[in-house]
Design an enzyme around this catalytic site. Structure first.
Site, short mmCIF file in Angstrom:
data_model
loop_
_atom_site.label_atom_id
_atom_site.label_comp_id
_atom_site.label_asym_id
_atom_site.label_seq_id
_atom_site.Cartn_x
_atom_site.Cartn_y
_atom_site.Cartn_z
N GLY A 47 42.20 -10.18 7.60
CA GLY A 47 43.52 -9.55 7.52
C GLY A 47 44.11 -9.44 8.91
O GLY A 47 44.65 -8.40 9.31
N ALA A 48 44.01 -10.55 9.67
CA ALA A 48 44.26 -10.53 11.12
C ALA A 48 45.71 -10.81 11.53
O ALA A 48 46.01 -10.81 12.71
CB ALA A 48 43.36 -11.58 11.79
N SER A 49 46.59 -11.04 10.57
CA SER A 49 47.88 -11.62 10.95
C SER A 49 49.02 -10.62 11.08
O SER A 49 50.06 -10.96 11.65
CB SER A 49 48.26 -12.70 9.93
N LEU A 138 42.30 -5.88 5.00
CA LEU A 138 43.08 -6.54 3.95
C LEU A 138 43.98 -5.53 3.24
O LEU A 138 43.57 -4.41 2.98
CB LEU A 138 42.15 -7.13 2.89
N TYR A 234 49.08 8.94 -3.99
CA TYR A 234 48.27 8.14 -3.07
C TYR A 234 46.80 8.51 -3.15
O TYR A 234 46.02 7.88 -3.85
CB TYR A 234 48.81 8.20 -1.62
N LYS A 243 40.20 3.72 -2.21
CA LYS A 243 39.82 4.14 -0.85
C LYS A 243 38.52 4.95 -0.88
O LYS A 243 37.70 4.83 0.03
CB LYS A 243 40.95 4.94 -0.19
P1 NAI Z 1 49.46 -5.65 6.20
O1 NAI Z 1 50.16 -6.01 4.93
O2 NAI Z 1 50.24 -5.60 7.45
O3 NAI Z 1 48.23 -6.67 6.46
C1 NAI Z 1 47.49 -7.22 5.43
C2 NAI Z 1 46.67 -8.39 5.95
O4 NAI Z 1 45.84 -8.88 4.88
C3 NAI Z 1 47.49 -9.60 6.41
O5 NAI Z 1 46.85 -10.19 7.52
C4 NAI Z 1 47.41 -10.55 5.22
O6 NAI Z 1 47.57 -11.93 5.54
C5 NAI Z 1 46.00 -10.27 4.77
N1 NAI Z 1 45.72 -10.63 3.37
C6 NAI Z 1 46.27 -10.13 2.23
N2 NAI Z 1 45.69 -10.71 1.15
C7 NAI Z 1 44.76 -11.58 1.62
C8 NAI Z 1 43.83 -12.46 1.01
N3 NAI Z 1 43.71 -12.56 -0.31
N4 NAI Z 1 43.05 -13.21 1.81
C9 NAI Z 1 43.14 -13.15 3.18
N5 NAI Z 1 43.98 -12.31 3.79
C10 NAI Z 1 44.79 -11.55 3.03
O7 NAI Z 1 48.72 -4.29 5.88
P2 NAI Z 1 48.28 -3.04 6.76
O8 NAI Z 1 49.23 -1.94 6.51
O9 NAI Z 1 47.93 -3.44 8.14
O10 NAI Z 1 46.94 -2.62 5.97
C11 NAI Z 1 45.65 -2.96 6.39
C12 NAI Z 1 44.71 -1.85 5.94
O11 NAI Z 1 45.09 -0.63 6.58
C13 NAI Z 1 44.76 -1.57 4.43
O12 NAI Z 1 43.46 -1.28 3.98
C14 NAI Z 1 45.63 -0.33 4.35
O13 NAI Z 1 45.37 0.45 3.20
C15 NAI Z 1 45.20 0.39 5.60
N6 NAI Z 1 46.11 1.43 6.08
C16 NAI Z 1 47.47 1.23 6.13
C17 NAI Z 1 48.31 2.26 6.53
C18 NAI Z 1 49.80 2.07 6.60
O14 NAI Z 1 50.51 3.06 6.66
N7 NAI Z 1 50.30 0.87 6.62
C19 NAI Z 1 47.78 3.57 6.92
C20 NAI Z 1 46.35 3.65 6.92
C21 NAI Z 1 45.56 2.62 6.48
NA NA Z 2 46.27 -5.90 8.66
#
Ligand code: NAI
Ligand code: NA
Length: 395
Positions: A47-49, A138, A234, A243
């Protein structure tokens, strides 16, 4: 081509390569000033992008010169159709990393699949030998189970009772009440299957069995808790059940890595505008009030500030400051009593008329467009850009 934002609901259909590159550069510059002592050396980020995962990759690479392999699921560009932002982010990151002499390669595909896991394993074996850190970041609405082929969909619903509260359409600024019907049993299981810990554990099991995890290996997944306001939808809703499962998996992972003194952790992060969070009802209103309060207090952080603090003040500072449930908390500033009390008070006052003054709707919108490379300072959007951009280390 000239690329402009085109939105539909909570998504933006276009993205801007120069703006995405500038966002990445800003994060790199931030980390260059804040190196990590004894930081990671060989890092796999799932989920690096975008979002927290991208920030983790940048913090690893530029904080301690780590070699990074990034796995993500992004749409490549075609003639006349821009890529998804994570594609342009990764292209910009790798271009700069290679210029700076850093190893960086990427795999674009479904991280839930056996095929992508195997491909990643082979790349680690060939290029890095072993990894000492795996970031699991992810956020996905769906998962096809690699063994059964069953396709699961995650949902954002309360458990038990209908949830009614205010939300904001951040495009129009309209504050209105919404109601979300409670989940059925399947919804809970399905959401756990997508966003719970099973896939994280599968990655670890595979990499461990193939002996590519270094002594003292660490792995971290990201979680969220948030305020009482959003609890029903949530943390106590379907996503919260997932979670809980993810957090329990951290302990299982630690148990399974005893021989190499490996550790699995969950870090609870702050609410931020990302593609994942924009789609969650009620959260945009909460975030716009939270941003206002935290900016006033000088406590506001984005993904890069959060992950820099995670690495430099927790993970690699040998000072995890775990909570009662064994979690790392970099949502500590968001959850401070004084911050939450102010947000709660504003919540009660928030209407379509008051929100522009009492909340940071502008900041929300700006961050949303920034995710797609728009509204980024210093970028000339009138300039023709080539939408076809390659990721130099893409496998
Ligand atoms: P994001 O949507 O920015 O990043 C998701 C990443 O997962 C992207 O790199 C995408 O390409 C990748 N991805 C999605 N489906 C995929 C698949 N099938 N195969 C390979 N890669 C895949 O999301 P974000 O917000 O950075 O979330 C990352 C984590 O952080 C999640 O677990 C989220 O619940 C958690 N988080 C998010 C918060 C927020 O407010 N945004 C707060 C606290 C935790
Ligand atoms: Na991410």
């Amino acid at each position: 081509m000239i690329i402009e934002p085109r939105t539909r609901g909570f998504i933006c259909l276009t993205s801007h390569p120069t703006g995405c590159a500038q966002n990445v550069q800003n994060q790199i510059d931030y980390i260059r000033q804040r190196p990590t002592e004894n930081g990671p050396k060989n890092v796999l980020v799932i989920g690096a992008s975008t979002g927290f995962g991208l920030a983790s990759r940048i913090t690893s690479a530029y904080g301690s010169k780590a070699s990074t392999i990034g796995v993500f699921f992004e749409k490549p560009p075609t003639k006349g159709r821009p890529a998804s932002p994570g594609w342009y982010n990764s292209a910009a990151f790798e271009k700069q990393a290679h210029k700076d002499g850093l190893y960086a390669k990427s795999i674009n595909g479904d991280a839930f699949s056996n095929e992508i896991k195997t491909q990643t394993l082979e790349l680690i074996k060939e290029d890095l030998g072993k990894i000492d850190m795996l970031i699991y970041s992810l956020a996905s609405p769906v998962r096809t189970h690699p063994d059964t082929g069953e396709r699961f969909k995650s949902v954002l619903k309360p458990i038990g009772d209908t949830f009614t509260n205010n939300t904001v359409d951040f495009h129009t600024g309209e504050v209105k009440e919404i109601s979300i019907e409670p989940s059925s049993d399947d919804d809970i299981e399905n959401t756990i299957a997508v966003m719970g810990g099973e896939d994280w554990q599968m990655w670890i099991d595979l990499l461990k069995s193939e002996n590519v995890l270094a002594e003292d290996f660490k792995t971290v997944a990201y979680s969220y808790i948030g305020p009482s306001l959003t609890e029903a939808v949530y943390r106590k809703g379907t996503i919260g059940a997932a979670k809980d499962d993810l957090e329990a998996t951290a302990f299982k992972i630690t148990d399974s890595l005893k021989e190499i003194n490996g550790k699995g952790y969950v870090s609870v992060n702050k609410a931020l505008v990302t593609q994942a969070s924009s789609a969650i009802p009620v959260i945009p209103l909460y975030i716009s009030l939270l941003y206002k309060v935290m900016k006033e207090e000088g406590l506001h952080e984005g993904c890069i500030e959060q992950i820099e603090r995670l690495f430099n003040e927790r993970l690699y500072a040998e000072d995890l400051q775990l909570d009662d449930a064994g979690r790392i908390r970099i949502d500590d500033w968001e959850m401070r009593d004084d911050i939450q009390a102010k947000v709660l008070k504003l919540w009660q006052e928030a209407t379509t008329e008051t929100l522009p003054n009492i909340g940071d709707l502008e900041g929300y919108k700006n961050d949303f467009f920034n995710l797609f490379g728009f509204n980024v300072d210093g970028v000339n959007y009138d300039k023709d850009v080539d939408e076809i951009v390659a990721i130099p280390g893409l496998q």
